[in-house]
Structures are given as structure tokens and as C-alpha cells.
Write a protein that holds these residues in place. Structure first.
Motif, PDB file in Angstrom:
ATOM      1  N   UNK A 111       8.635  -8.524  12.225  1.00 37.56           N
ATOM      2  CA  UNK A 111       8.142  -8.501  10.633  1.00 37.56           C
ATOM      3  C   UNK A 111       7.667  -7.214  10.287  1.00 37.56           C
ATOM      4  N   UNK A 112       6.885  -6.398  11.135  1.00 38.23           N
ATOM      5  CA  UNK A 112       6.505  -5.349  10.792  1.00 38.23           C
ATOM      6  C   UNK A 112       7.546  -4.131  10.423  1.00 38.23           C
ATOM      7  N   UNK A 113       8.667  -4.187  11.327  1.00 35.80           N
ATOM      8  CA  UNK A 113       9.626  -3.192  11.340  1.00 35.80           C
ATOM      9  C   UNK A 113      10.642  -3.753   9.902  1.00 35.80           C
ATOM     10  N   UNK A 132       4.362  -3.520   0.820  1.00 33.07           N
ATOM     11  CA  UNK A 132       5.316  -3.798   1.950  1.00 33.07           C
ATOM     12  C   UNK A 132       5.001  -2.968   3.171  1.00 33.07           C
ATOM     13  N   UNK A 133       4.628  -1.596   2.716  1.00 30.41           N
ATOM     14  CA  UNK A 133       4.558  -0.664   3.649  1.00 30.41           C
ATOM     15  C   UNK A 133       3.039  -0.868   4.444  1.00 30.41           C
ATOM     16  N   UNK A 134       1.876  -1.335   3.616  1.00 32.67           N
ATOM     17  CA  UNK A 134       0.743  -1.754   4.088  1.00 32.67           C
ATOM     18  C   UNK A 134       0.818  -2.918   4.889  1.00 32.67           C
ATOM     19  N   UNK A 135       1.544  -3.745   4.452  1.00 30.89           N
ATOM     20  CA  UNK A 135       1.785  -5.025   5.521  1.00 30.89           C
ATOM     21  C   UNK A 135       2.482  -4.764   6.657  1.00 30.89           C
ATOM     22  N   UNK A 136       3.526  -3.992   6.596  1.00 28.92           N
ATOM     23  CA  UNK A 136       4.177  -3.537   7.922  1.00 28.92           C
ATOM     24  C   UNK A 136       3.378  -2.933   8.874  1.00 28.92           C
ATOM     25  N   UNK A 137       2.677  -1.852   8.354  1.00 25.50           N
ATOM     26  CA  UNK A 137       1.698  -1.048   9.295  1.00 25.50           C
ATOM     27  C   UNK A 137       0.800  -1.828   9.872  1.00 25.50           C
ATOM     28  N   UNK A 139       0.947  -5.221  10.438  1.00 19.38           N
ATOM     29  CA  UNK A 139       1.393  -6.198  11.176  1.00 19.38           C
ATOM     30  C   UNK A 139       1.643  -5.452  12.749  1.00 19.38           C
ATOM     31  N   UNK A 140       2.137  -4.111  12.384  1.00 18.10           N
ATOM     32  CA  UNK A 140       2.430  -3.224  13.686  1.00 18.10           C
ATOM     33  C   UNK A 140       1.379  -3.034  14.684  1.00 18.10           C
ATOM     34  N   UNK A 141       0.086  -2.845  13.755  1.00 19.96           N
ATOM     35  CA  UNK A 141      -1.306  -2.762  14.712  1.00 19.96           C
ATOM     36  C   UNK A 141      -1.741  -3.976  15.378  1.00 19.96           C
ATOM     37  N   UNK A 142      -1.381  -5.113  14.784  1.00 25.53           N
ATOM     38  CA  UNK A 142      -1.979  -6.471  15.250  1.00 25.53           C
ATOM     39  C   UNK A 142      -0.850  -6.727  16.415  1.00 25.53           C
ATOM     40  N   UNK A 143       0.425  -6.391  16.227  1.00 27.34           N
ATOM     41  CA  UNK A 143       1.131  -6.532  17.230  1.00 27.34           C
ATOM     42  C   UNK A 143       1.021  -5.973  18.505  1.00 27.34           C
ATOM     43  N   UNK A 144       0.648  -4.447  18.314  1.00 30.29           N
ATOM     44  CA  UNK A 144       0.230  -3.960  19.500  1.00 30.29           C
ATOM     45  C   UNK A 144      -0.906  -4.438  20.058  1.00 30.29           C
TER      46      UNK A 144
END
Length: 191
Positions: A111-113, A132-137, A139-144
Motif C-alpha cells: 500500500x505504501x509503494x 497520498x504521499x503522507x499516507x504512503x510514507x 505506511x512505509x514507516x509502520x511496515x518497517x
């Protein structure tokens, strides 16, 4: 210029189904905040059924995206991915509880990508591009976080998931508005 040209998600008449899913995610997240003990057991089943439902919705949308040239591939890939993971979570509760953090990590990474790519493809003046950009970032942090420490305390996972469900619900409600096709405005007929 029309945003549909730049937005690879496309437009669909099933935009309301994404909104309903977002509305259902918010009370599920709030419930997990108040029931953390039973929340971990319920998360895998809730997430599994939610992903199955969302996957089916994505497959339906992939066949309905206007002009069939924008976004149908992303919807199809996301639908297949979500159905596969949802089926794995629903079919075996023990396996899903052991691997739940990794499922969250991969889902959030996908979802982040997709959100970061969507944001990059939108025109600079678009009103919700930043969302969209804030949501992606985020989600990327939570994924990490899930990849880095998959076996955190059960309560931490429940609370992160609860906040993620509420946030994801709000995001899906806002995102569904972008999917709604604009009504064709007919020019006035001059007599």
C-alpha cells in the motif's frame, strides 16, 4: 487537464464500496482499542475477512475502471494479493497468529509503494496529492516497524493495528471520493 489521465487508480462506479469498507474499519479499530486482550485473536480473523472482502471489491473495480487504460492492473494485482493473504489468515488461525506481523508488514509495504507512486504521478496543483504521499510514507514507516520488530508485545501490535484500522478507514473514505466518476456535463443546447 483531467486528473483521471494522471491518476493510475482510475475512476469507477463502485467507489461507494471503498467508502463502506472505510466506514466499517473505523469501529473495528475503536473496538480493538477497548478490547486489547481478545483483540490479537480477533485481528487475524478480522483482517483476513476484511482482506478477502477488499480483494473482491478490487477485482470488481479492476473490471470497471473507466477507459480501461488507467489503473485496472493495479486494482487487479492488489485484489489478487489481498485475496491470497486474506485466505491464508482465515484458513489457519494458529499460522495467522504466528505470521500476523509479517502479513501486516507486506500489506502495508504494498500500500505504501502504491500510494507514493500515485502521489508522484499526480499534477502538482492537485488538492489531495499531499495526502497520498503522507499516507504512503506513514505506511512505509509502520511496515518497517513490523519488519524490524515482528514479535513486539501483543498489546503493542493490537494498539498499532487499532490505530492503523482507524487511519485506514478515514483514508479509504477520502480516497473513495477520488474514485467517483464525474458526471458528464452536457453543454447547453442553443436554440
Amino acid at each position: 487537464m483531467e486528473l483521471g489521465i494522471f491518476n493510475f487508480w482510475g475512476k469507477t462506479r463502485y467507489w461507494w464500496s471503498i467508502m463502506i469498507l472505510g466506514i466499517l474499519l473505523i469501529p473495528a479499530g475503536i473496538w480493538m482499542l477497548f478490547m486489547p486482550v481478545s483483540g490479537y485473536m480477533v485481528i487475524s480473523m478480522l483482517l483476513g475477512w476484511g482482506l478477502l472482502l477488499y480483494g473482491v471489491i478490487q477485482l470488481a473495480i479492476s473490471g470497471d475502471v473507466e477507459r480501461r487504460g488507467h489503473g485496472w492492473g493495479w486494482w487487479l494485482a492488489g485484489g489478487i494479493f489481498d485475496i491470497f493473504i486474506g485466505f491464508l489468515l482465515v484458513s489457519n488461525l494458529v499460522l495467522s497468529e504466528l505470521t500476523l506481523p509479517y502479513f501486516f508488514a507486506f500489506i502495508l509495504l504494498f500500500r505504501a509503494i502504491s500510494n507514493i507512486i500515485s502521489s508522484a504521478g499526480m499534477p502538482r496543483g492537485y488538492k489531495y496529492r499531499w495526502l497520498y504521499m503522507v499516507n504512503g510514507i506513514l505506511l512505509l514507516l509502520v511496515s518497517a516497524l513490523f519488519f524490524y520488530a515482528p514479535y513486539m508485545s501483543t498489546y503493542v501490535i493490537v494498539f498499532i493495528c487499532a490505530f492503523a484500522f482507524v487511519y485506514w478507514g478515514i483514508y479509504l473514505i477520502l480516497f473513495s471520493r477520488d474514485l467517483k466518476p464525474e458526471k458528464d456535463v452536457q453543454p447547453p443546447v442553443s436554440a
